[in-house]
Design a protein around this motif. Structure first.
Motif, short mmCIF file in Angstrom:
data_model
loop_
_atom_site.label_atom_id
_atom_site.label_comp_id
_atom_site.label_asym_id
_atom_site.label_seq_id
_atom_site.Cartn_x
_atom_site.Cartn_y
_atom_site.Cartn_z
N LEU A 1 -19.04 8.28 36.98
CA LEU A 1 -19.67 7.45 38.01
C LEU A 1 -19.32 7.93 39.41
O LEU A 1 -20.18 7.93 40.31
N ASP A 2 -18.07 8.33 39.64
CA ASP A 2 -17.71 8.76 41.00
C ASP A 2 -18.49 10.00 41.41
O ASP A 2 -18.88 10.14 42.58
N VAL B 1 -22.09 8.85 42.34
CA VAL B 1 -22.13 8.23 43.67
C VAL B 1 -21.94 9.28 44.77
O VAL B 1 -22.63 9.25 45.81
N LEU C 1 -25.61 3.13 44.42
CA LEU C 1 -26.62 2.86 43.41
C LEU C 1 -27.28 1.51 43.66
O LEU C 1 -26.69 0.61 44.28
N VAL D 1 -26.09 -1.20 39.03
CA VAL D 1 -24.67 -1.53 39.06
C VAL D 1 -24.36 -2.70 38.14
O VAL D 1 -23.35 -2.71 37.43
N PRO E 1 -13.99 4.43 38.82
CA PRO E 1 -15.24 5.20 38.70
C PRO E 1 -15.10 6.51 37.92
O PRO E 1 -16.02 6.89 37.20
N THR F 1 -14.61 -1.20 41.13
CA THR F 1 -15.44 -0.09 40.69
C THR F 1 -16.91 -0.36 40.99
O THR F 1 -17.64 0.52 41.49
N ALA G 1 -19.67 1.50 43.44
CA ALA G 1 -20.98 1.95 42.98
C ALA G 1 -22.11 1.45 43.87
O ALA G 1 -23.06 2.19 44.18
#
Length: 357
Positions: A217-218, A221, A227, A232, A254, A298, A302
Motif C-alpha cells: 500500500l505504501d 500511495v 486513494l 480506502v 501500509p 494506515t 491511504a
C-alpha cells in the motif's frame, strides 16, 4: 586440444560451464547434459555417492534434476539436466539488483524446490545466487542438488535462501549488517537471517507468494497519491478480515498491506511484531485495540497521503472522516469494536458509492 573423453561410455565431455561443471552430450539419449565431479575425501566418497543418489530421486518443476550418479575410475560424477538461463548472481552483477516482485518470484520457486526436497529427506546445503537460474519464462530453477550437503539442517537452507534474496535486492551478501529497509521483503529477509532461526514456513511462503504478484500500500500511495475514500474503506474491510483471525498482530502499517491487481487488500503475517512510531497506538500495548489504532493511521495515510499528525485536519476523507477519528482516539475504549467498525465501513462504502444506507 579439447578433452573428448566419455564418462560411463555415454557422456562425452565438452566445454566448461563453470568452475566445476562441464557441458556433456549424452550419446544414448541424444541430449545435452551438465556433469559435475564430486570432489570429496576418499573416506567420504561412499557417503557422498549415497547422498547424491537420494537427491537423484527428487523431481520438482523448480529443481534442476540429477539424472545419473556414476563412479568413473574411483571418482564420483553427477549428471544433471542441462538448464538454460542466467544465474541470479550473473544477472545482478551484470545489471543491477532485482525489483522486489522479481526477487520474490525467484524466492517462491526456490522455496518450493527446497520444501519438496526437505520432505523427502534431501538437504541442498549450498544454496547461493550462483545456483539460482533465472529463465526467460520468469521462473527460477535451483541447481546444485546432489553435492555433499555437509550434514547441514534444513533450516540452513532457509538461511541461505534469505542470504540469496538479500543479494538479489541489495547486490551484496548480508554480512554482519543486513539491509535495514522497512518493506516486507527486507523485513522477512532479516527475520530469516536472525540467529534465533527463521519464521514459520507458512509465514515465509505467504509473504513471498503475495510479494510476487501484489504491491504494498505504501508503494501504491507513493506512486499514485492518496486513494479515493471508497477504495480506502474497502482496504479497511480487507484488513479487518485478517485481524478477525484473532490475537494481536502488531504490525498494521501500509508496508505490510498488499493490494492485488483488483485493488483488494491483504494484511501480511509478520515474522516479528513491530510497527513504525507513526502507526503505533499511543498506549503502546499489545492489544487488538492497538491494532485498530494502527489500522486507523494506515487508512489515514491511504486517503490523506500521510500518517496522522497532531493538529492535522482531514481534507480528503469525506464521509470516512468520522470513522478515522474514532479509530484514532487516544482512549482505547472509544475505538469501535471490529464488528462495529465493519458495519461502519460497509455503511460508508455504500454511502460513498451513492447506494441506500
Amino acid at each position: 586440444m579439447a578433452e573428448t573423453r566419455k564418462l560411463h561410455g555415454r557422456y562425452r565431455l565438452l566445454n566448461p560451464l563453470g568452475a566445476s561443471v562441464r557441458l556433456a552430450f549424452d550419446e544414448v539419449e541424444h541430449r545435452d547434459v551438465a556433469v559435475r565431479e564430486l570432489r570429496v575425501l576418499p573416506e567420504l566418497r561412499e557417503a557422498a555417492v549415497d547422498e547424491a543418489r537420494r537427491a537423484a530421486a527428487l523431481r520438482h518443476p523448480f529443481a534442476v534434476p540429477v539424472l545419473d550418479v556414476l563412479v568413473e575410475e574411483g571418482t564420483p560424477w553427477l549428471v544433471m539436466e542441462f538448464a538454460s538461463g542466467v544465474s541470479l548472481e550473473q544477472a545482478v552483477r551484470a545489471r543491477r539488483p532485482l525489483p522486489v516482485a522479481q526477487a520474490a518470484r525467484a524466492g517462491v520457486c526456490v522455496l518450493a524446490a527446497l520444501t519438496a526436497a526437505h520432505e523427502t529427506g534431501v538437504v541442498h546445503g549450498r544454496v547461493d545466487p550462483g545456483k539460482v537460474l533465472l529463465t526467460t519464462t520468469g521462473r527460477a530453477l535451483l541447481s546444485g542438488f546432489g553435492s555433499p550437503s555437509l550434514s547441514v539442517l534444513p533450516s540452513a537452507d532457509l538461511w541461505s535462501l534469505a542470504a540469496t534474496l538479500h543479494f538479489a535486492v541489495e547486490g551484496r551478501p548480508p554480512g554482519q549488517v543486513p539491509a535495514a529497509g522497512a518493506d516486507p521483503l527486507r523485513s522477512l529477509i532479516r527475520a530469516m537471517l536472525h540467529p534465533s532461526g527463521p519464521p514459520p514456513l507458512e509465514v515465509v511462503r505467504e509473504t513471498l507468494d503475495r510479494l510476487a504478484v501484489d504491491r504494498p500500500l505504501d508503494a501504491v500511495v507513493a506512486a499514485s497519491g492518496p486513494l479515493p475514500p471508497a477504495h480506502v474503506a474497502a482496504i479497511g474491510l480487507g484488513v479487518l478480515d485478517r485481524l478477525a483471525a484473532g490475537g494481536f498482530h502488531g504490525g498494521v502499517q501500509p508496508g505490510n498491506i498488499l493490494l492485488d491487481a483488483d485493488g483488494r487488500a491483504r494484511l501480511l503475517p509478520l515474522p516479528h511484531a513491530g510497527t513504525f512510531p507513526a502507526y503505533t497506538a499511543p498506549e503502546a500495548a499489545p492489544t487488538p485495540a492497538a491494532d485498530l489504532w494502527s489500522l486507523g493511521a494506515t487508512l489515514h495515510t491511504a486517503v490523506e497521503g500521510a500518517p496522522p499528525a497532531p493538529g492535522a485536519t482531514l481534507t480528503r476523507a469525506g464521509a470516512l472522516g468520522p470513522v478515522l477519528l474514532r479509530l484514532l482516539s487516544a482512549d482505547p475504549a472509544r475505538r469501535p469494536a471490529p464488528d462495529e467498525l465493519r458495519r461502519e465501513l460497509r455503511r460508508e462504502l455504500r454511502a460513498i458509492a451513492g447506494e441506500p444506507v
